[in-house]
Enzyme design. Structure first.
Site, PDB file in Angstrom:
ATOM      1  N   HIS A  74      -3.025  -0.961  -3.142  1.00 22.29           N
ATOM      2  CA  HIS A  74      -4.198  -0.141  -2.858  1.00 22.29           C
ATOM      3  C   HIS A  74      -4.141   1.118  -3.726  1.00 22.29           C
ATOM      4  CE1 HIS A  74      -4.496  -2.033   1.431  1.00 22.29           C
ATOM      5  NE2 HIS A  74      -4.979  -2.824   0.495  1.00 22.29           N
ATOM      6  N   ASP A 119      -4.557  -4.934   6.058  1.00 27.16           N
ATOM      7  CA  ASP A 119      -4.825  -5.799   4.900  1.00 27.16           C
ATOM      8  C   ASP A 119      -3.570  -6.605   4.584  1.00 27.16           C
ATOM      9  OD1 ASP A 119      -6.142  -6.936   2.758  1.00 27.16           O
ATOM     10  OD2 ASP A 119      -5.805  -5.235   1.414  1.00 27.16           O
ATOM     11  N   SER A 140       0.858  -1.188   0.000  1.00 28.34           N
ATOM     12  CA  SER A 140       0.000   0.000   0.000  1.00 28.34           C
ATOM     13  C   SER A 140       0.892   1.235   0.000  1.00 28.34           C
ATOM     14  CB  SER A 140      -0.954  -0.048   1.202  1.00 28.34           C
ATOM     15  OG  SER A 140      -1.874   1.020   1.152  1.00 28.34           O
TER      16      SER A 140
END
Length: 200
Positions: free
Chosen positions: A49, A142, A22
Site C-alpha cells: 500500500h 486487505d 502494508s
C-alpha cells in the site's frame, strides 16, 4: 516449526509467489526478498500500500538490496522467473489467464489501489494450486479475501506471525479468512520460499 521446515509432502510444485504488505512492509520485505538467489525459478509479485500521488520508491529500494531482478510491473508484460514485480502506485496489479501482468485503475478495494486482494484473486485464477500467497504486516483487512481465494484454489498460504508483525491487523484478518494457512516468523517464511525454489 523450524526455519527450515520444507513444504508438506505431496504439495503441488510452486509456479509463482504473491506477497502483500502494508504498514511495516519495508522491514518485513527486507527480511525476505534479499535472501532469494538471483536464479530463483519463480516470479514474485508484490503489492504494498503506497500513496497514490507519489512516485513509488519500492522497486528502486529493493533493486539495490536483492540478487533477483526487481522492477515496477508494466501492463501486458509476461512473467519471468527470477524477477520481483512491484505494483505501481494508484494501479491494481493483476495476472491475466495467459499469465501476463495487467494494470487496472478500477475502484480502490479496502480503500487501497493497488489492493492485495485484487492481485491474489487474479493470480489464484491463473495459477491455481501452483500459487503461494504470503500476507505480511499491515493495518487493514486487505489480503484476507485474496488469501482465501489462494487457499480455495489449492495454493499455499503463508502468514507472518501476528506477534512479530509491526501491525498485526492484516495477518490476523488473513488467518481468520484462511485458518489452514501456515503461521510463520519472517525467517521461516524466507526459508520456505527458498525451499520452494529448490524443489524438483
Amino acid at each position: 516449526m523450524t526455519p527450515t521446515t520444507p513444504p508438506p509432502p505431496g504439495a503441488p510444485r510452486a509456479e509463482a509467489v504473491v506477497i502483500g504488505a502494508s504498514a511495516g512492509a519495508v522491514d518485513a520485505l527486507s527480511a525476505l526478498l534479499p535472501t532469494l538467489p538471483a536464479d530463483y525459478p519463480l516470479p514474485v509479485m508484490v503489492v504494498v500500500h503506497v500513496p497514490p500521488d507519489k512516485k513509488s520508491v519500492m522497486a528502486e529500494l529493493f533493486r539495490n538490496k536483492c540478487r533477483m531482478t526487481v522492477r515496477e510491473a508494466e501492463d501486458k508484460e509476461p512473467l519471468v522467473p527470477g524477477t520481483v514485480y512491484f505494483a505501481p502506485p494508484d494501479y491494481h496489479l493483476l495476472v491475466e489467464p495467459d499469465r501476463r501482468l495487467s494494470l487496472s485503475s478500477e475502484e480502490p478495494v479496502h480503500y487501497s489501489r493497488p489492493a492485495i486482494d485484487v492481485l491474489f484473486e487474479s493470480a489464484a485464477d491463473a495459477f491455481g494450486a501452483g500459487l503461494v500467497g504470503v500476507v505480511l504486516t499491515g493495518a487493514s483487512s486487505d489480503g484476507a479475501g485474496g488469501l482465501r481465494a489462494v487457499c480455495a484454489a489449492g495454493g499455499g498460504a503463508l502468514v507472518q506471525h501476528p506477534d512479530e508483525a509491526a501491525v498485526a491487523t492484516m495477518p490476523r484478518a488473513a488467518l481468520a479468512a484462511c485458518p489452514k494457512a501456515s503461521v510463520m516468523y519472517l525467517e521461516q517464511i524466507a526459508a520456505r520460499l527458498r525451499d520452494l525454489g529448490r524443489r524438483p
